[in-house]
Design an enzyme around this catalytic site. Structure first.
Site, short mmCIF file in Angstrom:
data_model
loop_
_atom_site.label_atom_id
_atom_site.label_comp_id
_atom_site.label_asym_id
_atom_site.label_seq_id
_atom_site.Cartn_x
_atom_site.Cartn_y
_atom_site.Cartn_z
N GLU A 1 0.90 -1.16 0.00
CA GLU A 1 0.00 0.00 0.00
C GLU A 1 0.93 1.19 0.00
O GLU A 1 1.64 1.43 0.98
CB GLU A 1 -0.89 -0.11 1.25
CG GLU A 1 -2.10 0.76 1.19
CD GLU A 1 -1.83 2.02 1.94
OE1 GLU A 1 -1.30 2.95 1.30
OE2 GLU A 1 -2.14 2.07 3.13
N CYS B 1 -2.52 7.66 4.94
CA CYS B 1 -2.50 7.32 3.51
C CYS B 1 -3.78 7.80 2.84
O CYS B 1 -3.83 7.95 1.62
CB CYS B 1 -2.30 5.83 3.31
SG CYS B 1 -3.00 4.83 4.59
P1 NAP Z 1 9.51 3.65 3.86
O1 NAP Z 1 10.71 4.48 3.65
O2 NAP Z 1 8.82 3.17 2.65
O3 NAP Z 1 9.94 2.42 4.76
C1 NAP Z 1 9.01 1.40 5.09
C2 NAP Z 1 9.78 0.13 5.41
O4 NAP Z 1 10.42 -0.35 4.24
C3 NAP Z 1 10.83 0.32 6.44
O5 NAP Z 1 10.78 -0.80 7.29
C4 NAP Z 1 12.14 0.35 5.65
O6 NAP Z 1 13.09 -0.27 6.44
C5 NAP Z 1 11.81 -0.52 4.45
N1 NAP Z 1 12.47 -0.08 3.23
C6 NAP Z 1 12.31 1.11 2.61
N2 NAP Z 1 13.02 1.15 1.47
C7 NAP Z 1 13.62 -0.05 1.35
C8 NAP Z 1 14.50 -0.63 0.38
N3 NAP Z 1 14.88 0.06 -0.71
N4 NAP Z 1 14.93 -1.87 0.59
C9 NAP Z 1 14.56 -2.56 1.68
N5 NAP Z 1 13.76 -2.06 2.64
C10 NAP Z 1 13.29 -0.83 2.48
O7 NAP Z 1 8.42 4.41 4.71
P2 NAP Z 1 8.54 5.21 6.10
O8 NAP Z 1 9.87 5.02 6.70
O9 NAP Z 1 7.41 4.80 6.91
O10 NAP Z 1 8.30 6.72 5.74
C11 NAP Z 1 8.94 7.38 4.70
C12 NAP Z 1 7.90 7.91 3.70
O11 NAP Z 1 6.97 6.88 3.39
C13 NAP Z 1 7.02 9.02 4.20
O12 NAP Z 1 7.62 10.27 4.08
C14 NAP Z 1 5.81 8.87 3.32
O13 NAP Z 1 6.03 9.51 2.10
C15 NAP Z 1 5.69 7.42 3.08
N6 NAP Z 1 4.67 6.73 3.89
C16 NAP Z 1 3.47 6.50 3.31
C17 NAP Z 1 2.50 5.84 4.03
C18 NAP Z 1 1.19 5.55 3.43
O14 NAP Z 1 0.31 5.12 4.11
N7 NAP Z 1 1.04 5.73 2.16
C19 NAP Z 1 2.71 5.42 5.33
C20 NAP Z 1 3.94 5.67 5.89
C21 NAP Z 1 4.92 6.33 5.15
P3 NAP Z 1 14.62 0.24 6.68
O15 NAP Z 1 14.63 1.71 6.48
O16 NAP Z 1 14.93 -0.23 8.02
O17 NAP Z 1 15.36 -0.46 5.62
#
Ligand code: NAP
Length: 518
Positions: free
Chosen positions: A263, A300
């Site tokens: 999602e 989201c």
């Molecule tokens: P994220 O950066 O997508 O990370 C979510 C999970 O995925 C973390 O556990 C991260 O772990 C892992 N991850 C991310 N990129 C990866 C990769 N290239 N390879 C392997 N694992 C990976 O999300 P976030 O930390 O929650 O927040 C960052 C941004 O996500 C926000 O600014 C927002 O834009 C978006 N977000 C959207 C929603 C939604 O509901 N749409 C919800 C939350 C966040 P590690 O960093 O430990 O590797």
């Protein structure tokens, strides 16, 4: 009593420390250290999950329901401690976290009652027709079976309801699939405490230890090891487009590809129709501002985009929204990284649109941003359709209903789409509906999309990029389908059939076993 995390992973019933560690980064309160995840720990957790599946995948629906209810009880038993550490780690307020805990335990109990009812099994039976000409028909029975170990990524923005014991975990366990959670580094203490609830529930209900593991992680290595592990059968994920797409691509590139139920976010367009705008522009502007800033916009389903017809009504709407947003205090964001991403997103969109109200994040506190653009600008500048996680709103003005329809056609896949309409807007809404129901998982009228009910009819998903699998939902009882696989049993003796195929009196529809007198 205040909870003091020990910082270990929970792997198949054992609390395990690793050599490397990372520090938590709370919004306030003490910093704690947590063991870092790595590929070796994932290997151990997934092997234990596969071993547990041999037992757990064959458990009765009743015993899994009792397990889910015990997890809910154990979470409640730790309620005040969970709220305390989750407040520190996420910066979210007490009332929100108490509510989210209720949603999490309610969700676990909902899945318990859902599997007790049994209709999710979708049992079908085409009895043998030995005398059929020119060929006899064999006896054919079908039922949904659990797929095996599932990997779950905790989301940052719901440290309880979309994290360790969130909807992905609850639905996978309800289906009969063991779960390995990759904890989100934004709330590791909360994750540890919820894992403790699982640990106790597993012991109380006699479930196999490998049915649940939590591996903390603050580097990509852990997540990559989880999605590429050959014994993992599916992934549940909520987070960014970038992270989700990278993990999705890894799932697709495996020697044996697996489904990635991601999602990835949405800008949740709101269409304000002609009569509604004429009747209540200012009230709509105020209500939009309230919805847009709820939880610092970190949902989201945040209503990031409004489409209105240019004119006096649009100006009244924008002015009312601006005044309400100006009066909104800055709010703490979930992580430093999310605050930085909010600033970057606001800057990028700001460069592509006109600024009505400038804001952004200072340290970890976000203040609202309001932008406006014309339909032509929106269609020409892709950035304007990208999600900015936080209290940023974009108003797009259109010249007439035909241009509104054209814009709707160009919008990418969304979790939600909303119509604001009065009685005289029905015809305009009818022209939009065939477009909107192809674009969004949920279409609403006269409400705001934040606040996702956990129930049977909910769809929290949608066409890409809202989700990576438009046939699925991550909220509501239908979420269980992601972790089931239909299996057909042809001419098998009863002794080889799953018990659920033989259980009488399941409330399955027309095709229930024996319905045709076999
Ligand atoms: P994220 O950066 O997508 O990370 C979510 C999970 O995925 C973390 O556990 C991260 O772990 C892992 N991850 C991310 N990129 C990866 C990769 N290239 N390879 C392997 N694992 C990976 O999300 P976030 O930390 O929650 O927040 C960052 C941004 O996500 C926000 O600014 C927002 O834009 C978006 N977000 C959207 C929603 C939604 O509901 N749409 C919800 C939350 C966040 P590690 O960093 O430990 O590797």
């Amino acid at each position: 009593m205040t909870f003091q995390p020990h910082g270990k992973h929970l792997i198949a019933g054992e609390w395990i420390a690793s050599d490397a560690s990372f520090a938590s980064s709370p919004a306030f309160g003490p910093v704690h250290r947590f063991s870092s995840g790595n590929a070796a720990l994932i290997e151990r957790a997934v092997r234990a999950a596969e071993e547990a599946f041999a037992v757990f995948g064959q458990t009765s629906r009743e015993s899994r329901a009792a397990f889910l209810e015990t997890v809910a009880d154990e979470i409640e038993a730790r309620g005040p401690q969970i709220t305390e550490i989750a407040m520190q780690e996420s910066g979210l307020p007490e009332a929100r976290l108490n509510g989210e805990r209720g949603r999490t335990t309610g969700q676990l109990r909902l899945f318990a009652s859902h599997i007790r009812k049994g209709d999710y099994l979708d049992r079908r039976h085409d009895p043998a027709l030995p005398d059929r000409q020119p060929l006899p028909r064999p006896d054919l029975r079908m039922i949904q079976r659990p797929i095996g170990p599932v990997g779950v990524f905790g989301a940052s923005n719901f440290p309880l309801a979309f994290s360790v014991a969130g909807g992905d975990t609850a639905s996978a366990l309800a289906a009969g699939c063991p779960v390995v959670v990759k904890g989100h580094p934004a709330h590791p203490g909360t994750s540890e405490l919820v894992a403790e609830a699982f640990h106790t529930a597993i012991q109380k209900t006699g479930m196999p230890a490998g049915v649940f593991s939590l591996v903390h992680g603050d580097t990509h290595e852990t997540g990559i090891a989880l999605v590429t592990h050959p014994l993992i059968r599916a992934i549940g994920f909520t987070g960014s487009y970038r992270g989700g797409k990278a993990l999705f691509d890894l799932c697709a590139a495996r020697p044996e590809p697996i489904p990635f139920f991601g999602e990835l976010g949405s800008i949740n367009p709101n269409f304000i129709l002609t009569e509604a705008l004429a009747n209540r522009a200012a009230a709509l502007g105020q209500a939009w501002a309230a919805s847009l800033t709820m939880g610092a916009g970190q949902f989201c389903t945040n209503p990031g985009l409004v489409i209105v017809q240019a004119g006096a009504g649009a100006e009244a709407f924008i002015n009312a929204a601006k005044a309400a947003l100006e009066a909104t205090a800055a709010q703490t964001m979930l992580t430093d990284g999310i605050a930085q991403a909010y600033n970057q997103g606001a800057e990028k969109l700001g460069a592509a649109a006109d600024t009505v109200l400038s804001g952004g994040a200072e340290a970890r506190k976000a203040s609202p941003v309001l932008l406006r653009a014309t339909s032509a600008e929106f269609l020409a500048r892709h950035a304007l359709g990208e999600e900015v996680f936080g209290p940023l709103g974009l108003v797009v003005t259109v010249t007439d209903p035909a241009q509104m329809l054209d814009l709707a056609r160009h919008i990418e896949g969304q979790l939600t789409a909303t119509l604001h309409m009065d009685a005289g807007d029905l015809a305009q809404a009818q022209t939009l509906m065939p477009v909107l129901e192809r674009k969004a998982g949920r279409v609403l009228a006269n409400g705001w999309p934040t606040g996702v009910e956990v129930c049977d009819a909910m769809v929290h998903g949608g066409p890409f990029p809202a989700s990576t699998n438009f046939g699925a939902t991550s909220v509501g009882t239908m979420a269980i389908r992601r972790f089931l696989r239909p299996v057909c049993y042809q001419n098998l003796p009863e002794g080889l059939l799953p018990a659920d195929l033989l259980t009488p009196n399941l409330p399955t529809p027309d095709l229930r076993v024996g319905a045709s007198g076999a």
